[in-house]
Design a protein around this motif. Structure first.
Motif, PDB file in Angstrom:
ATOM      1  N   TYR A 122       0.842  -1.199   0.000  1.00  0.00           N
ATOM      2  CA  TYR A 122       0.000   0.000   0.000  1.00  0.00           C
ATOM      3  C   TYR A 122       0.878   1.249   0.000  1.00  0.00           C
ATOM      4  CZ  TYR A 122      -3.839  -3.107   1.407  1.00  0.00           C
ATOM      5  OH  TYR A 122      -4.766  -4.118   1.462  1.00  0.00           O
ATOM      6  N   ALA A 123       0.274   2.370  -0.381  1.00  0.00           N
ATOM      7  CA  ALA A 123       0.949   3.662  -0.292  1.00  0.00           C
ATOM      8  C   ALA A 123      -0.063   4.692   0.186  1.00  0.00           C
ATOM      9  CB  ALA A 123       1.521   4.081  -1.645  1.00  0.00           C
ATOM     10  N   ASP A 124       0.418   5.645   0.951  1.00  0.00           N
ATOM     11  CA  ASP A 124      -0.432   6.757   1.370  1.00  0.00           C
ATOM     12  C   ASP A 124      -0.906   7.479   0.107  1.00  0.00           C
ATOM     13  OD1 ASP A 124      -1.375   9.287   2.199  1.00  0.00           O
ATOM     14  OD2 ASP A 124      -0.140   9.209   4.007  1.00  0.00           O
ATOM     15  N   GLU A 125      -2.192   7.734   0.010  1.00  0.00           N
ATOM     16  CA  GLU A 125      -2.767   8.365  -1.180  1.00  0.00           C
ATOM     17  C   GLU A 125      -2.110   9.702  -1.489  1.00  0.00           C
ATOM     18  OE1 GLU A 125      -7.226   8.735  -2.956  1.00  0.00           O
ATOM     19  OE2 GLU A 125      -6.898   9.682  -0.995  1.00  0.00           O
ATOM     20  N   SER A 126      -1.740  10.441  -0.450  1.00  0.00           N
ATOM     21  CA  SER A 126      -1.111  11.750  -0.658  1.00  0.00           C
ATOM     22  C   SER A 126       0.253  11.609  -1.331  1.00  0.00           C
ATOM     23  CB  SER A 126      -0.964  12.494   0.679  1.00  0.00           C
ATOM     24  OG  SER A 126      -0.094  11.782   1.555  1.00  0.00           O
ATOM     25  N   ILE A 127       0.953  10.497  -1.052  1.00  0.00           N
ATOM     26  CA  ILE A 127       2.261  10.245  -1.678  1.00  0.00           C
ATOM     27  C   ILE A 127       2.083   9.943  -3.155  1.00  0.00           C
ATOM     28  CG2 ILE A 127       4.228   8.659  -1.749  1.00  0.00           C
ATOM     29  CD1 ILE A 127       3.970   8.388   1.287  1.00  0.00           C
ATOM     30  N   VAL A 128       1.075   9.147  -3.477  1.00  0.00           N
ATOM     31  CA  VAL A 128       0.787   8.828  -4.877  1.00  0.00           C
ATOM     32  C   VAL A 128       0.409  10.097  -5.635  1.00  0.00           C
ATOM     33  CG1 VAL A 128      -0.699   7.519  -6.442  1.00  0.00           C
ATOM     34  CG2 VAL A 128       0.113   6.470  -4.325  1.00  0.00           C
ATOM     35  N   GLU A 130       1.370  13.113  -4.936  1.00  0.00           N
ATOM     36  CA  GLU A 130       2.527  13.997  -5.048  1.00  0.00           C
ATOM     37  C   GLU A 130       3.595  13.467  -5.998  1.00  0.00           C
ATOM     38  OE1 GLU A 130       6.077  15.898  -2.202  1.00  0.00           O
ATOM     39  OE2 GLU A 130       4.426  14.759  -1.295  1.00  0.00           O
ATOM     40  N   ALA A 131       3.905  12.174  -5.906  1.00  0.00           N
ATOM     41  CA  ALA A 131       5.044  11.624  -6.656  1.00  0.00           C
ATOM     42  C   ALA A 131       4.649  10.718  -7.813  1.00  0.00           C
ATOM     43  CB  ALA A 131       5.952  10.845  -5.697  1.00  0.00           C
ATOM     44  N   GLY A 132       3.377  10.392  -7.924  1.00  0.00           N
ATOM     45  CA  GLY A 132       2.938   9.486  -8.986  1.00  0.00           C
ATOM     46  C   GLY A 132       2.897  10.158 -10.347  1.00  0.00           C
ATOM     47  N   ILE A 133       2.998   9.352 -11.385  1.00  0.00           N
ATOM     48  CA  ILE A 133       2.883   9.841 -12.757  1.00  0.00           C
ATOM     49  C   ILE A 133       1.797   9.040 -13.466  1.00  0.00           C
ATOM     50  CG2 ILE A 133       5.272  10.652 -12.960  1.00  0.00           C
ATOM     51  CD1 ILE A 133       5.987   8.037 -14.312  1.00  0.00           C
ATOM     52  N   VAL A 134       1.086   9.712 -14.367  1.00  0.00           N
ATOM     53  CA  VAL A 134       0.004   9.051 -15.097  1.00  0.00           C
ATOM     54  C   VAL A 134       0.547   8.529 -16.418  1.00  0.00           C
ATOM     55  CG1 VAL A 134      -2.244   9.328 -16.198  1.00  0.00           C
ATOM     56  CG2 VAL A 134      -1.752  10.504 -14.034  1.00  0.00           C
ATOM     57  N   ILE A 135       0.303   7.266 -16.682  1.00  0.00           N
ATOM     58  CA  ILE A 135       0.748   6.634 -17.926  1.00  0.00           C
ATOM     59  C   ILE A 135      -0.455   6.477 -18.846  1.00  0.00           C
ATOM     60  CG2 ILE A 135       1.830   4.606 -18.966  1.00  0.00           C
ATOM     61  CD1 ILE A 135       3.696   6.160 -17.192  1.00  0.00           C
ATOM     62  N   GLU A 136      -0.402   7.118 -20.006  1.00  0.00           N
ATOM     63  CA  GLU A 136      -1.444   6.950 -21.002  1.00  0.00           C
ATOM     64  C   GLU A 136      -0.968   5.941 -22.028  1.00  0.00           C
ATOM     65  OE1 GLU A 136      -2.345  10.766 -22.559  1.00  0.00           O
ATOM     66  OE2 GLU A 136      -3.037  11.569 -20.641  1.00  0.00           O
ATOM     67  N   GLU A 137      -1.893   5.360 -22.787  1.00  0.00           N
ATOM     68  CA  GLU A 137      -1.563   4.274 -23.699  1.00  0.00           C
ATOM     69  C   GLU A 137      -0.418   4.579 -24.664  1.00  0.00           C
ATOM     70  OE1 GLU A 137      -2.469   1.169 -23.670  1.00  0.00           O
ATOM     71  OE2 GLU A 137      -3.599   1.564 -21.852  1.00  0.00           O
ATOM     72  N   PRO A 138      -0.484   5.698 -25.448  1.00  0.00           N
ATOM     73  CA  PRO A 138       0.616   5.966 -26.382  1.00  0.00           C
ATOM     74  C   PRO A 138       1.940   6.153 -25.658  1.00  0.00           C
ATOM     75  CG  PRO A 138      -1.295   7.313 -26.894  1.00  0.00           C
ATOM     76  CD  PRO A 138      -1.539   6.694 -25.555  1.00  0.00           C
ATOM     77  N   GLU A 139       1.888   6.859 -24.501  1.00  0.00           N
ATOM     78  CA  GLU A 139       3.107   7.116 -23.748  1.00  0.00           C
ATOM     79  C   GLU A 139       3.660   5.819 -23.173  1.00  0.00           C
ATOM     80  OE1 GLU A 139       2.198   9.985 -20.818  1.00  0.00           O
ATOM     81  OE2 GLU A 139       1.842  11.599 -22.245  1.00  0.00           O
ATOM     82  N   GLN A 140       2.750   4.890 -22.871  1.00  0.00           N
ATOM     83  CA  GLN A 140       3.199   3.625 -22.302  1.00  0.00           C
ATOM     84  C   GLN A 140       4.041   2.859 -23.314  1.00  0.00           C
ATOM     85  OE1 GLN A 140       0.052   1.188 -20.736  1.00  0.00           O
ATOM     86  NE2 GLN A 140       1.460  -0.169 -19.684  1.00  0.00           N
ATOM     87  N   GLU A 141       3.623   2.909 -24.581  1.00  0.00           N
ATOM     88  CA  GLU A 141       4.394   2.236 -25.615  1.00  0.00           C
ATOM     89  C   GLU A 141       5.762   2.872 -25.744  1.00  0.00           C
ATOM     90  OE1 GLU A 141       2.117   2.331 -29.153  1.00  0.00           O
ATOM     91  OE2 GLU A 141       0.481   1.092 -28.360  1.00  0.00           O
ATOM     92  N   GLU A 142       5.797   4.219 -25.674  1.00  0.00           N
ATOM     93  CA  GLU A 142       7.076   4.915 -25.765  1.00  0.00           C
ATOM     94  C   GLU A 142       7.960   4.561 -24.580  1.00  0.00           C
ATOM     95  OE1 GLU A 142       5.145   8.846 -27.938  1.00  0.00           O
ATOM     96  OE2 GLU A 142       6.330   9.075 -26.132  1.00  0.00           O
ATOM     97  N   GLU A 143       7.316   4.437 -23.393  1.00  0.00           N
ATOM     98  CA  GLU A 143       8.089   4.111 -22.188  1.00  0.00           C
ATOM     99  C   GLU A 143       8.701   2.728 -22.320  1.00  0.00           C
ATOM    100  OE1 GLU A 143       7.389   2.975 -17.556  1.00  0.00           O
ATOM    101  OE2 GLU A 143       5.947   4.317 -18.485  1.00  0.00           O
ATOM    102  N   GLU A 144       7.927   1.762 -22.877  1.00  0.00           N
ATOM    103  CA  GLU A 144       8.446   0.411 -23.037  1.00  0.00           C
ATOM    104  C   GLU A 144       9.640   0.403 -23.970  1.00  0.00           C
ATOM    105  OE1 GLU A 144       5.110  -1.817 -24.327  1.00  0.00           O
ATOM    106  OE2 GLU A 144       4.165  -1.893 -22.357  1.00  0.00           O
ATOM    107  N   GLU A 145       9.565   1.229 -25.047  1.00  0.00           N
ATOM    108  CA  GLU A 145      10.693   1.321 -25.969  1.00  0.00           C
ATOM    109  C   GLU A 145      11.901   1.913 -25.252  1.00  0.00           C
ATOM    110  OE1 GLU A 145       9.472   3.556 -29.310  1.00  0.00           O
ATOM    111  OE2 GLU A 145       7.997   2.097 -29.987  1.00  0.00           O
ATOM    112  N   THR A 146      11.642   2.918 -24.399  1.00  0.00           N
ATOM    113  CA  THR A 146      12.727   3.556 -23.658  1.00  0.00           C
ATOM    114  C   THR A 146      13.383   2.565 -22.710  1.00  0.00           C
ATOM    115  OG1 THR A 146      11.592   5.677 -23.743  1.00  0.00           O
ATOM    116  CG2 THR A 146      13.322   5.439 -22.080  1.00  0.00           C
ATOM    117  N   LEU A 147      12.540   1.753 -22.025  1.00  0.00           N
ATOM    118  CA  LEU A 147      13.074   0.785 -21.076  1.00  0.00           C
ATOM    119  C   LEU A 147      13.910  -0.260 -21.797  1.00  0.00           C
ATOM    120  CD1 LEU A 147      10.076   0.164 -18.659  1.00  0.00           C
ATOM    121  CD2 LEU A 147      11.931   1.805 -18.462  1.00  0.00           C
ATOM    122  N   GLN A 148      13.451  -0.687 -22.985  1.00  0.00           N
ATOM    123  CA  GLN A 148      14.215  -1.669 -23.742  1.00  0.00           C
ATOM    124  C   GLN A 148      15.565  -1.099 -24.152  1.00  0.00           C
ATOM    125  OE1 GLN A 148      11.677  -2.786 -26.969  1.00  0.00           O
ATOM    126  NE2 GLN A 148      10.197  -3.817 -25.661  1.00  0.00           N
TER     127      GLN A 148
END
Length: 200
Positions: A122-128, A130-148
């Protein structure tokens, strides 16, 4: 404190810190990710469990679980409860004979233990928030390419050191690396085997 449930969404080499890794925790039911920079040892401990590798001897987190099991100490949940100056803090909520104890922990260790105990993260909702990022579908594909791409950083040469091996030979090398407790090499071989299977 309102808690949100998390899960391990991914693990990659860190682009911001040399020798470090980025652990991505996802929010259950949402597109949010919590990126956490962790050390190489903790990253290996998490990756080894996720990839179902079996070390010849128990690693530190395995030893901790064996110790806890022997004395009937149960890890009920892990909670990321503080975020200060870019550092995440966590606690282990444990139970023995009906008594609940909370133990401070590094988040990387807490996640590695949560995986082994099969308990929720679990994580405190306020931490999520403050520090969380939203991943959208197109960006997720780009992120996977970046990770590779990032995963290839330890090999500056464009030549794949495993390209001349058959998959069966790589599986043998993987087992040997695990037996020799060379988990970093095992991780790279595992990635190559996974890449081949995805292409076939």
């Amino acid at each position: 404190m309102k808690k949100v449930e998390m899960f391990v969404a991914g693990l990659s080499y860190s682009q911001s810190q040399s020798g470090a890794y980025a652990l991505f925790l996802g929010v259950v039911g949402e597109d949010k990710r919590l990126p956490i920079i962790i050390g190489g040892f903790e990253a290996q401990a998490i990756a080894i469990f996720l990839e179902k590798m079996t070390p010849q001897r128990p690693l530190t987190h395995d030893l901790f679980k064996n110790f806890a099991d022997s004395f009937e100490i149960h890890l009920l949940e892990v909670v990321i409860n503080k975020f200060e100056e870019g550092i995440f803090f966590s606690k282990l909520v444990c139970e023995k004979d009906g008594e609940i104890k909370e133990i401070d922990s590094r988040t990387s260790d807490a996640v590695a233990l949560a995986l082994r105990f099969g308990c929720p993260i679990y994580a405190d909702e306020s931490i999520v928030d403050e520090a969380g990022i939203v991943i959208e579908e197109p960006e997720q594909e780009e992120e996977e390419e970046t990770l590779q791409t990032t995963e290839k950083e330890p090999h500056p040469s464009s030549i794949n050191p495993y390209e001349d091996y058959l998959t069966e030979e790589l599986e043998g090398l993987l087992q040997k690396a695990i037996e020799e407790e060379n988990y970093e090499e095992a991780s790279r071989i595992r990635d190559e085997i996974k890449r081949r299977k995805e292409k076939s």
